[in-house]
Design a protein around this motif. Structure first.
Motif, short mmCIF file in Angstrom:
data_model
loop_
_atom_site.label_atom_id
_atom_site.label_comp_id
_atom_site.label_asym_id
_atom_site.label_seq_id
_atom_site.Cartn_x
_atom_site.Cartn_y
_atom_site.Cartn_z
N ILE A 183 -64.95 18.72 -2.98
CA ILE A 183 -64.61 17.82 -1.86
C ILE A 183 -63.24 18.13 -1.28
O ILE A 183 -63.04 17.99 -0.07
CB ILE A 183 -64.71 16.34 -2.27
CG1 ILE A 183 -63.66 15.95 -3.32
CG2 ILE A 183 -66.12 16.01 -2.74
CD1 ILE A 183 -63.63 14.45 -3.62
N TYR A 184 -62.30 18.56 -2.11
CA TYR A 184 -60.99 18.94 -1.56
C TYR A 184 -61.11 20.17 -0.67
O TYR A 184 -60.51 20.23 0.40
CB TYR A 184 -60.00 19.22 -2.70
CG TYR A 184 -59.22 18.00 -3.13
CD1 TYR A 184 -58.07 17.61 -2.45
CD2 TYR A 184 -59.63 17.24 -4.22
CE1 TYR A 184 -57.34 16.49 -2.84
CE2 TYR A 184 -58.92 16.11 -4.62
CZ TYR A 184 -57.77 15.75 -3.94
OH TYR A 184 -57.07 14.63 -4.32
N PHE A 234 -62.87 19.25 2.60
CA PHE A 234 -62.04 18.35 3.40
C PHE A 234 -61.00 19.14 4.19
O PHE A 234 -60.84 18.95 5.41
CB PHE A 234 -61.35 17.32 2.51
CG PHE A 234 -60.41 16.40 3.25
CD1 PHE A 234 -60.91 15.39 4.05
CD2 PHE A 234 -59.04 16.55 3.14
CE1 PHE A 234 -60.04 14.53 4.74
CE2 PHE A 234 -58.17 15.71 3.82
CZ PHE A 234 -58.67 14.69 4.63
N TYR A 235 -60.30 20.04 3.50
CA TYR A 235 -59.27 20.80 4.20
C TYR A 235 -59.87 21.88 5.10
O TYR A 235 -59.26 22.27 6.10
CB TYR A 235 -58.30 21.41 3.18
CG TYR A 235 -57.39 20.35 2.58
CD1 TYR A 235 -56.45 19.69 3.37
CD2 TYR A 235 -57.50 19.98 1.24
CE1 TYR A 235 -55.64 18.70 2.84
CE2 TYR A 235 -56.69 18.99 0.71
CZ TYR A 235 -55.76 18.35 1.50
OH TYR A 235 -54.97 17.36 0.99
N ASN A 287 -60.50 19.89 8.27
CA ASN A 287 -59.44 18.93 8.57
C ASN A 287 -59.24 18.73 10.07
O ASN A 287 -58.81 17.67 10.53
CB ASN A 287 -58.13 19.39 7.92
CG ASN A 287 -57.13 18.27 7.79
OD1 ASN A 287 -57.46 17.18 7.35
ND2 ASN A 287 -55.90 18.53 8.18
N ASN A 331 -66.25 14.14 7.76
CA ASN A 331 -66.23 15.60 7.78
C ASN A 331 -66.54 16.19 6.41
O ASN A 331 -67.31 17.15 6.29
CB ASN A 331 -64.87 16.11 8.29
CG ASN A 331 -63.70 15.57 7.49
OD1 ASN A 331 -63.60 14.37 7.24
ND2 ASN A 331 -62.79 16.45 7.11
N ALA A 332 -65.95 15.61 5.36
CA ALA A 332 -66.22 16.11 4.01
C ALA A 332 -67.64 15.80 3.58
O ALA A 332 -68.32 16.63 2.96
CB ALA A 332 -65.22 15.51 3.02
N LEU A 361 -59.88 11.33 2.87
CA LEU A 361 -60.88 11.87 1.94
C LEU A 361 -61.35 10.78 0.99
O LEU A 361 -62.54 10.66 0.70
CB LEU A 361 -60.29 13.04 1.14
CG LEU A 361 -61.19 13.64 0.05
CD1 LEU A 361 -62.53 14.09 0.64
CD2 LEU A 361 -60.49 14.81 -0.64
N GLN A 382 -64.16 8.69 1.96
CA GLN A 382 -65.47 9.33 1.97
C GLN A 382 -66.06 9.50 0.57
O GLN A 382 -67.22 9.90 0.43
CB GLN A 382 -65.38 10.72 2.64
CG GLN A 382 -64.93 10.67 4.09
CD GLN A 382 -64.85 12.05 4.71
OE1 GLN A 382 -65.86 12.75 4.85
NE2 GLN A 382 -63.65 12.48 5.09
#
Length: 297
Positions: free
Chosen positions: A14-15, A18-19, A22, A37-38, A88, A91
């Motif tokens: 997820i990180y 997410f980025y 972004n 978005n994530a 984030l 989400q």
């Protein structure tokens, strides 16, 4: 034919997504919308992974919000890491719900890290003759590689994946073996976890010493065979090196009340998935409705 299991490092994925997306946040904020978005990209990736193989069992593991047992050993463990961004975090529950909708169990346990859940899941599956595919960007999990477990590392964001198996392991990890990953971390440390290791000894030297002596403990037992400079560095950080190794060891016995049945890959809930696609206008996911992608349903 052996059964197959997949486990995804939820926090790792997820990180990254997410980025990677972004730049989409401004749109959601400008239109006063819940950022997803994530959520969208996680769904796309997981559905794609599930479509590429037939899995009997599926899990996405997450860190728990509270401090872990490792913090009790070392209070500065992972110190300096920023908390999860609000956009984030908002989400996270949506992602977990979405995974359940597509038949993937999610799991987080207080004081336990996702790595330990993954390690215990892999052991449970292996003990029941189930092959495991782990998906992560965390190289700590390479210690779990064996004849039944592979680790697939997300590379270049999420667009490429490197499969590490027992056969090619040494090619991908400094010429070492899975059982030596924690020895390596004990010496070279890990800045992302705020673990210093043996100060002044880098990855190249660490791997050479482990290859020669076998383990961190064997290096200390043979310390008089090291150069004077190396002896000084190792002697100055005995406790720190041993602690770093200890903290890097993944627990594999934290799911005593679980069986393989708890992780059976379920069919997608078509009704809820359709509602999810329509609610967030995920038009790119419509191809996964009603079994159009074959065996993942």
């Amino acid at each position: 034919m052996s059964k197959q299991a997949i486990v995804i490092d939820g926090n790792s994925l997820i990180y990254r997504v997410f980025y990677a997306t972004n730049n989409q946040l401004n749109y959601y904020k400008q239109h006063n919308l819940q950022p997803v978005n994530a959520l969208k990209l996680v769904l796309l990736i997981v559905l794609k992974l599930l479509s590429e193989n037939t899995y009997d069992y599926a899990l996405m593991a997450f860190d728990h919000e509270k401090k872990t047992l490792r913090h009790e050993i070392y209070t500065e463990y992972k110190a300096g890491r920023k908390p999860m961004p609000d956009d984030l975090y908002s989400q996270l529950a949506l992602i977990k719900d979405a995974m359940e909708i597509i038949g993937v169990k999610t799991l987080s346990i207080p004081q336990i890290e996702a790595d330990d859940i993954i390690g215990s899941y892999a052991k449970l599956m292996n003990e029941n003759q189930v092959n495991v595919e782990i998906f992560t960007s965390d190289k700590d999990l390479l210690q779990l590689v064996n004849e039944r477990t592979n680790v697939n590392l997300f590379k270049t964001g999420i667009s490429q994946i490197t499969k590490v198996t027992l056969a090619n392991f040494s090619d991908h990890f400094f010429g070492l073996q899975p059982s030596q990953v924690c020895d390596f971390k004990g010496i070279s440390g890990d800045s992302s976890d705020n673990l210093a290791g043996v100060k002044g000894i880098g990855p190249k030297t660490a791997s050479e010493l482990i290859s020669k002596f076998g383990s961190l403990e064997k290096i200390y037992e043979s310390i008089d065979q090291l150069s004077i400079a190396q002896q000084t560095k190792f002697k100055a950080t005995v406790d720190l090196a041993n602690m770093c190794k200890r903290l890097s060891i993944i627990e594999t016995n934290i799911l005593p009340n679980y069986s393989t049945e708890n992780f059976i890959k379920k069919p997608i809930n078509q009704k809820l998935f359709k509602e999810l696609v329509e609610r967030y206008h995920f038009t790119g996911l419509t191809k996964y409705l009603f079994g159009k992608q074959g065996n993942i349903f």
